[in-house]
Write an enzyme that holds these catalytic residues in place. Structure first.
Site, PDB file in Angstrom:
ATOM      1  N   ASP A  81       0.517  -1.445  -0.192  1.00 43.88           N
ATOM      2  CA  ASP A  81      -0.465  -0.182  -0.101  1.00 43.88           C
ATOM      3  C   ASP A  81       0.684   1.333  -0.093  1.00 43.88           C
ATOM      4  OD1 ASP A  81      -2.793   1.481   0.345  1.00 43.88           O
ATOM      5  OD2 ASP A  81      -2.509   1.537   2.305  1.00 43.88           O
ATOM      6  N   ASP A 103       3.012   5.019  -5.436  1.00 44.80           N
ATOM      7  CA  ASP A 103       2.338   6.650  -5.479  1.00 44.80           C
ATOM      8  C   ASP A 103       3.009   7.957  -5.289  1.00 44.80           C
ATOM      9  OD1 ASP A 103       0.698   8.327  -4.639  1.00 44.80           O
ATOM     10  OD2 ASP A 103       0.237   7.709  -2.939  1.00 44.80           O
ATOM     11  N   GLU A 133      -1.061   5.584  -8.853  1.00 46.44           N
ATOM     12  CA  GLU A 133      -2.870   6.559  -8.198  1.00 46.44           C
ATOM     13  C   GLU A 133      -2.301   8.234  -9.518  1.00 46.44           C
ATOM     14  OE1 GLU A 133      -2.978   7.139  -4.043  1.00 46.44           O
ATOM     15  OE2 GLU A 133      -2.906   9.550  -4.562  1.00 46.44           O
ATOM     16  N   HIS A 174      -7.441  10.648   3.785  1.00 48.73           N
ATOM     17  CA  HIS A 174      -6.369   9.349   4.944  1.00 48.73           C
ATOM     18  C   HIS A 174      -7.095   9.232   6.381  1.00 48.73           C
ATOM     19  CE1 HIS A 174      -4.675   7.521   1.040  1.00 48.73           C
ATOM     20  NE2 HIS A 174      -4.745   7.072   1.544  1.00 48.73           N
ATOM     21  N   GLY A 175      -8.085   8.582   6.510  1.00 45.29           N
ATOM     22  CA  GLY A 175      -8.015   9.377   8.517  1.00 45.29           C
ATOM     23  C   GLY A 175      -9.331   9.550   8.898  1.00 45.29           C
TER      24      GLY A 175
HETATM   25 ZN   LIG Z   1      -4.214   4.861   0.636  1.00 44.29          ZN
END
Ligand SMILES: [Zn+2]
Length: 275
Positions: A81, A103, A133, A174-175
């Site tokens: 990831d 990424d 991405e 994210h989060g």
């Molecule tokens: Zn992610």
């Protein structure tokens, strides 16, 4: 059973559902996800964040993931990831990843294409598919969200890099969300039509159920859950009686909590009984 990211997403694409990708941090999170996949007869993706591959944890947790994949009757992939660069990609390959995310989304388009294409070329030598991405998915603490992924740029990105899956920016982060996000479902459909490959939604934790389902209807085939794996585990850990000392017994409830969380998402994304 161990399969590649491409294989697991190809079936989802044909049948119109999404595979949940759960971040694993320790043996207990691996166990919870594995038990959920077994019970729901569902395909599942175990993934580890790039940082975990940098330290000693990967040498212990990655074998646990591989063993879980072997034991499962349903298809399972092991994914890196947010691979930060080629060294992270190499480490993931060494530990047996069957999918890799590179990424480079914070870079300008041309540089993102170049970095991603390099990772695709490297990974293709050992048959490992790559997720790229385009459109930088930030965090819920960012003041402003980046520019959403454009369909025409996505088509070019996919063509020039050769990625097998594409993470897009369509309203998630994210989060922990302060406010429920609103996803740009039409944009997902446009990107899907322009690229024809499985799309990935990052920041799945906290996205309302109906929006997750609409995103799957529009072409999302992999949804990442990191924050809520941690929260389901931790909420349970803090609720377990301190009178339980033996750690294996102490961890039963947290494993069960992760399993229940994973089961809920498997069902929501339509992945149940697709194994
Ligand atoms: Zn992610």
């Amino acid at each position: 059973m161990k399969v590649t990211l491409q294989a697991i997403l190809a079936q989802a694409d044909q049948q119109g559902y999404a595979v949940p990708a759960f971040n694993a941090y320790n043996t207990e999170t691996v166990m919870g996800v594995m038990q959920a996949a077994q019970e729901a007869k569902a395909p599942v993706i175990f993934q580890m964040y790039s940082r975990l591959f940098d330290g000693p944890l990967a040498s212990l947790v990655a074998p646990a993931i591989l063993e879980a994949m072997q034991q499962l009757d349903t298809p399972a992939a092991f994914h890196l990831d947010h691979g930060a660069g080629i060294p992270a990609v190499l480490r993931a390959l060494r530990y047996g990843a069957t999918g890799v995310m590179i990424d480079a989304s914070a870079l300008p388009l041309e540089e993102n294409i170049a970095a991603t294409a390099q990772a695709v070329e490297l990974c293709s030598a050992c048959g490992v598919p790559v997720e790229g991405e385009l459109g930088h998915v930030g965090t819920t603490k960012d003041n402003v969200m980046g520019e959403y992924t454009k369909a025409d740029e996505a088509a070019r990105f996919v063509k020039e890099t050769g990625v097998s899956a594409l993470a897009v920016l369509v309203g998630t982060a994210h989060g922990h969300y302060q406010q429920a996000p609103v996803l740009d479902i039409d944009r997902i459909a446009a990107i899907k039509a322009a690229t024809g490959i499985p799309l990935v939604l990052h920041g799945g934790s906290g996205v309302p159920d109906e929006q997750l389902q609409a995103s799957v209807g529009a072409g999302i085939r992999k949804v990442n859950f990191g924050t809520d794996v941690c929260c389901s585990f931790l909420d349970s850990v803090f609720g377990v009686s301190r009178e339980i000392i033996a750690l294996d017994l102490f961890m039963r409830e947290p494993v069960q909590a992760v399993k229940e969380f994973a089961l809920e998402k498997i069902r929501l994304l339509g992945a149940e009984n697709r194994g």
